[in-house]
Motif scaffolding. Structure first.
Motif, PDB file in Angstrom:
ATOM      1  N   ARG A   1     -69.899   8.803  48.491  1.00  7.61           N
ATOM      2  CA  ARG A   1     -71.159   8.043  48.353  1.00  7.61           C
ATOM      3  C   ARG A   1     -71.026   6.975  47.264  1.00  7.61           C
ATOM      4  O   ARG A   1     -71.558   5.865  47.396  1.00  7.61           O
ATOM      5  CB  ARG A   1     -72.321   8.986  48.020  1.00  7.61           C
ATOM      6  CG  ARG A   1     -72.633  10.040  49.081  1.00  7.61           C
ATOM      7  CD  ARG A   1     -73.144   9.439  50.369  1.00  7.61           C
ATOM      8  NE  ARG A   1     -73.511  10.463  51.341  1.00  7.61           N
ATOM      9  CZ  ARG A   1     -73.874  10.198  52.589  1.00  7.61           C
ATOM     10  NH1 ARG A   1     -73.902   8.960  53.031  1.00  7.61           N
ATOM     11  NH2 ARG A   1     -74.199  11.177  53.424  1.00  7.61           N
ATOM     12  N   ILE A   2     -70.317   7.314  46.210  1.00 10.74           N
ATOM     13  CA  ILE A   2     -70.088   6.351  45.120  1.00 10.74           C
ATOM     14  C   ILE A   2     -69.205   5.204  45.620  1.00 10.74           C
ATOM     15  O   ILE A   2     -69.481   4.024  45.354  1.00 10.74           O
ATOM     16  CB  ILE A   2     -69.449   7.050  43.896  1.00 10.74           C
ATOM     17  CG1 ILE A   2     -70.474   7.977  43.240  1.00 10.74           C
ATOM     18  CG2 ILE A   2     -68.915   6.029  42.892  1.00 10.74           C
ATOM     19  CD1 ILE A   2     -69.891   8.927  42.187  1.00 10.74           C
ATOM     20  N   ASP A   3     -68.171   5.559  46.381  1.00 13.38           N
ATOM     21  CA  ASP A   3     -67.265   4.546  46.927  1.00 13.38           C
ATOM     22  C   ASP A   3     -68.021   3.585  47.864  1.00 13.38           C
ATOM     23  O   ASP A   3     -67.863   2.360  47.779  1.00 13.38           O
ATOM     24  CB  ASP A   3     -66.129   5.256  47.678  1.00 13.38           C
ATOM     25  CG  ASP A   3     -65.042   4.293  48.112  1.00 13.38           C
ATOM     26  OD1 ASP A   3     -64.574   3.513  47.264  1.00 13.38           O
ATOM     27  OD2 ASP A   3     -64.667   4.309  49.304  1.00 13.38           O
ATOM     28  N   THR A   4     -68.867   4.151  48.727  1.00  9.38           N
ATOM     29  CA  THR A   4     -69.674   3.324  49.639  1.00  9.38           C
ATOM     30  C   THR A   4     -70.603   2.398  48.849  1.00  9.38           C
ATOM     31  O   THR A   4     -70.732   1.202  49.154  1.00  9.38           O
ATOM     32  CB  THR A   4     -70.514   4.222  50.575  1.00  9.38           C
ATOM     33  OG1 THR A   4     -69.626   5.076  51.302  1.00  9.38           O
ATOM     34  CG2 THR A   4     -71.340   3.403  51.550  1.00  9.38           C
ATOM     35  N   PHE A   5     -71.246   2.963  47.841  1.00  6.23           N
ATOM     36  CA  PHE A   5     -72.132   2.168  46.979  1.00  6.23           C
ATOM     37  C   PHE A   5     -71.379   0.998  46.355  1.00  6.23           C
ATOM     38  O   PHE A   5     -71.851  -0.147  46.362  1.00  6.23           O
ATOM     39  CB  PHE A   5     -72.737   3.067  45.889  1.00  6.23           C
ATOM     40  CG  PHE A   5     -73.370   2.300  44.758  1.00  6.23           C
ATOM     41  CD1 PHE A   5     -74.638   1.755  44.901  1.00  6.23           C
ATOM     42  CD2 PHE A   5     -72.688   2.106  43.555  1.00  6.23           C
ATOM     43  CE1 PHE A   5     -75.217   1.025  43.854  1.00  6.23           C
ATOM     44  CE2 PHE A   5     -73.263   1.385  42.523  1.00  6.23           C
ATOM     45  CZ  PHE A   5     -74.536   0.845  42.670  1.00  6.23           C
TER      46      PHE A   5
ATOM     47  N   GLY B   1     -80.666   9.621  45.486  1.00  9.30           N
ATOM     48  CA  GLY B   1     -81.109   8.373  44.845  1.00  9.30           C
ATOM     49  C   GLY B   1     -80.103   7.254  45.048  1.00  9.30           C
ATOM     50  O   GLY B   1     -80.464   6.108  45.348  1.00  9.30           O
ATOM     51  N   LEU B   2     -78.816   7.599  44.909  1.00  9.80           N
ATOM     52  CA  LEU B   2     -77.753   6.604  45.118  1.00  9.80           C
ATOM     53  C   LEU B   2     -77.740   6.121  46.563  1.00  9.80           C
ATOM     54  O   LEU B   2     -77.528   4.933  46.831  1.00  9.80           O
ATOM     55  CB  LEU B   2     -76.407   7.208  44.736  1.00  9.80           C
ATOM     56  CG  LEU B   2     -75.214   6.246  44.787  1.00  9.80           C
ATOM     57  CD1 LEU B   2     -75.358   5.137  43.746  1.00  9.80           C
ATOM     58  CD2 LEU B   2     -73.902   6.999  44.576  1.00  9.80           C
ATOM     59  N   ARG B   3     -77.995   7.039  47.495  1.00  8.73           N
ATOM     60  CA  ARG B   3     -78.039   6.638  48.907  1.00  8.73           C
ATOM     61  C   ARG B   3     -79.215   5.697  49.169  1.00  8.73           C
ATOM     62  O   ARG B   3     -79.089   4.726  49.934  1.00  8.73           O
ATOM     63  CB  ARG B   3     -78.123   7.875  49.798  1.00  8.73           C
ATOM     64  CG  ARG B   3     -76.820   8.680  49.837  1.00  8.73           C
ATOM     65  CD  ARG B   3     -76.966   9.943  50.654  1.00  8.73           C
ATOM     66  NE  ARG B   3     -77.328   9.647  52.032  1.00  8.73           N
ATOM     67  CZ  ARG B   3     -77.872  10.532  52.873  1.00  8.73           C
ATOM     68  NH1 ARG B   3     -78.120  11.761  52.476  1.00  8.73           N
ATOM     69  NH2 ARG B   3     -78.163  10.175  54.104  1.00  8.73           N
ATOM     70  N   PHE B   4     -80.360   5.978  48.558  1.00 12.89           N
ATOM     71  CA  PHE B   4     -81.516   5.073  48.694  1.00 12.89           C
ATOM     72  C   PHE B   4     -81.174   3.689  48.130  1.00 12.89           C
ATOM     73  O   PHE B   4     -81.471   2.660  48.733  1.00 12.89           O
ATOM     74  CB  PHE B   4     -82.734   5.632  47.952  1.00 12.89           C
ATOM     75  CG  PHE B   4     -83.420   6.795  48.626  1.00 12.89           C
ATOM     76  CD1 PHE B   4     -83.622   6.811  50.004  1.00 12.89           C
ATOM     77  CD2 PHE B   4     -83.904   7.862  47.879  1.00 12.89           C
ATOM     78  CE1 PHE B   4     -84.268   7.879  50.620  1.00 12.89           C
ATOM     79  CE2 PHE B   4     -84.560   8.934  48.482  1.00 12.89           C
ATOM     80  CZ  PHE B   4     -84.739   8.937  49.856  1.00 12.89           C
ATOM     81  N   LEU B   5     -80.523   3.675  46.963  1.00 14.88           N
ATOM     82  CA  LEU B   5     -80.160   2.404  46.324  1.00 14.88           C
ATOM     83  C   LEU B   5     -79.142   1.645  47.177  1.00 14.88           C
ATOM     84  O   LEU B   5     -79.251   0.422  47.366  1.00 14.88           O
ATOM     85  CB  LEU B   5     -79.606   2.671  44.920  1.00 14.88           C
ATOM     86  CG  LEU B   5     -79.209   1.433  44.110  1.00 14.88           C
ATOM     87  CD1 LEU B   5     -80.396   0.486  43.905  1.00 14.88           C
ATOM     88  CD2 LEU B   5     -78.612   1.850  42.760  1.00 14.88           C
ATOM     89  N   THR B   6     -78.161   2.369  47.711  1.00 18.42           N
ATOM     90  CA  THR B   6     -77.145   1.747  48.573  1.00 18.42           C
ATOM     91  C   THR B   6     -77.806   1.127  49.798  1.00 18.42           C
ATOM     92  O   THR B   6     -77.488  -0.015  50.182  1.00 18.42           O
ATOM     93  CB  THR B   6     -76.100   2.796  49.019  1.00 18.42           C
ATOM     94  OG1 THR B   6     -75.517   3.401  47.857  1.00 18.42           O
ATOM     95  CG2 THR B   6     -75.006   2.166  49.865  1.00 18.42           C
ATOM     96  N   ASP B   7     -78.741   1.861  50.391  1.00 21.35           N
ATOM     97  CA  ASP B   7     -79.425   1.362  51.589  1.00 21.35           C
ATOM     98  C   ASP B   7     -80.266   0.135  51.255  1.00 21.35           C
ATOM     99  O   ASP B   7     -80.324  -0.828  52.029  1.00 21.35           O
ATOM    100  CB  ASP B   7     -80.296   2.468  52.196  1.00 21.35           C
ATOM    101  CG  ASP B   7     -80.666   2.186  53.643  1.00 21.35           C
ATOM    102  OD1 ASP B   7     -79.875   1.519  54.346  1.00 21.35           O
ATOM    103  OD2 ASP B   7     -81.746   2.617  54.082  1.00 21.35           O
TER     104      ASP B   7
END
Length: 357
Positions: A160-164, A307-313
């Motif tokens: 998830r961090i890498d995707t972000f 939260g990181l997934r929401f931010l990435t999206d």
């Protein structure tokens, strides 16, 4: 009505009277479209599956049906007392229906029940967490390796961090400048991924629910007791720390996950205590010490990761989670960051609560 033609086609497939068929939305899930389909005699739940999120719907159904069969055999032996979500077959024995290139399925409707979106009492928290604990315990002897990874790397924080990082680098929608402080606050916590990787090697692989929100559990309208654990779409091999952490994430704040009232977004320790008791007690015979110790890590990982997934999206143009206003995913990211900060602040007390059970 846009769904009337679909309602009639689904009614034909599932043996309802198509002229009488009516369909209306229920629930508020972010991913699939969930509807109630009924005629004068029958009621069922139908879902249009989001094939962007679940590119192989057949795998999703196979997972859910394997779990359904395992729980049914437990129930017959008196080892599981909750209602069980069941897939319904069409007249021709299929579990998926293609209508205009959209994939639908049907589930048995569990009546005399209601769901909640925000936990309002200790009793609610304990009842719901206990249902998820019963669910986990009933799957203690289920071979998790037979489940498909319907969403690969679902709880892989490093990925998830890498995707972000990739989405941030592209910043295709020029949104990074609108949330620099939020981005930096998440980046400061990325070392949690290393801790998670170490802990995962020390705990057993389990068949996990992976979405233990309060609204994925039904209460009985007659008694307010647990009626059913629902939404088995993300049941996959995993670790109980994620299911515990997602309950903390969704039970403990008095605010919904998209609330902008950030001062109120914090862990209510009395609710944490009730959910920890509710979840751990049915697992006493099956949980390992390493697993129990890992639960506090789950309570940190889940708000940070979601939260990181929401931010990435948000940075990626809002392609994954359904939004209902401008900046909705950014609001959700800020909300989860505030909750994560509250878990860190109260961590010593929370550890003590878990260890006392």
């Amino acid at each position: 009505m846009e769904y009337q033609a679909v309602a009639q086609q689904l009614a034909d497939e599932y043996g309802l009277i198509s002229e009488e068929a009516k369909m209306k939305p229920i629930g508020n899930g972010h991913i699939n479209t969930t509807m109630l389909l009924q005629d004068a005699q029958k009621t069922m739940v139908v879902q249009k599956l989001n094939t962007n999120v679940f590119p192989n719907p057949q795998h999703l159904v196979e997972n859910a049906r394997a779990i359904e069969q395992h729980l049914t055999s437990k129930a017959l032996n008196g080892e599981y007392s909750l209602a069980i979500i069941k897939h319904l077959a069409t007249s021709s024995g299929q579990y998926l229906v293609d209508i205009n290139d959209e994939v639908w399925r049907a589930l048995a409707f569990i009546g005399r029940s209601y769901s909640e979106d925000v936990v309002t009492s200790e009793q609610q928290a304990q009842t719901a967490a206990n249902a998820f604990g019963q669910f986990a315990h009933a799957l203690n002897d289920f071979d998790a390796t037979q489940l498909h990874h319907v969403i690969p790397d679902f709880h892989n924080l490093a990925m998830r961090i890498d995707t972000f990082n990739k989405v941030l680098k592209k910043d295709e929608h020029n949104r990074a400048k609108l949330c620099g402080e939020v981005i930096e606050a998440f980046q400061q916590q990325f070392s949690l991924a290393d801790e998670l990787q170490k802990v995962q090697q020390a705990v057993p692989l389990r068949a996990c629910h992976n979405d233990t929100k309060i609204n994925n559990m039904l209460f009985s309208t007659n008694s307010d007791q647990a009626r059913a654990v629902i939404d088995l779409d993300t049941c996959m091999p995993g670790h109980w720390l994620f299911d515990f952490g997602d309950m903390v994430r969704t039970f403990c704040s008095p605010e919904p996950e998209d609330s902008t009232n950030l001062a109120q977004v914090q862990v209510r320790e009395n609710i944490f205590s009730a959910l920890a008791r509710g979840y751990i007690e049915p697992l006493q015979a099956s949980v390992t010490k390493a697993e129990k110790d890992s639960f506090i890590l789950g309570a940190k990982v889940m708000p940070l990761m979601i939260g990181l997934r929401f931010l990435t999206d948000y940075l990626d143009g809002d392609n994954y989670f359904a939004i209902h206003r401008t900046g909705h995913n950014l609001d959700r990211a800020k909300n989860q960051l505030a909750l994560y900060a509250s878990v860190l602040e109260k961590e010593p007390n929370l550890i003590e609560i878990i260890q006392s059970i």
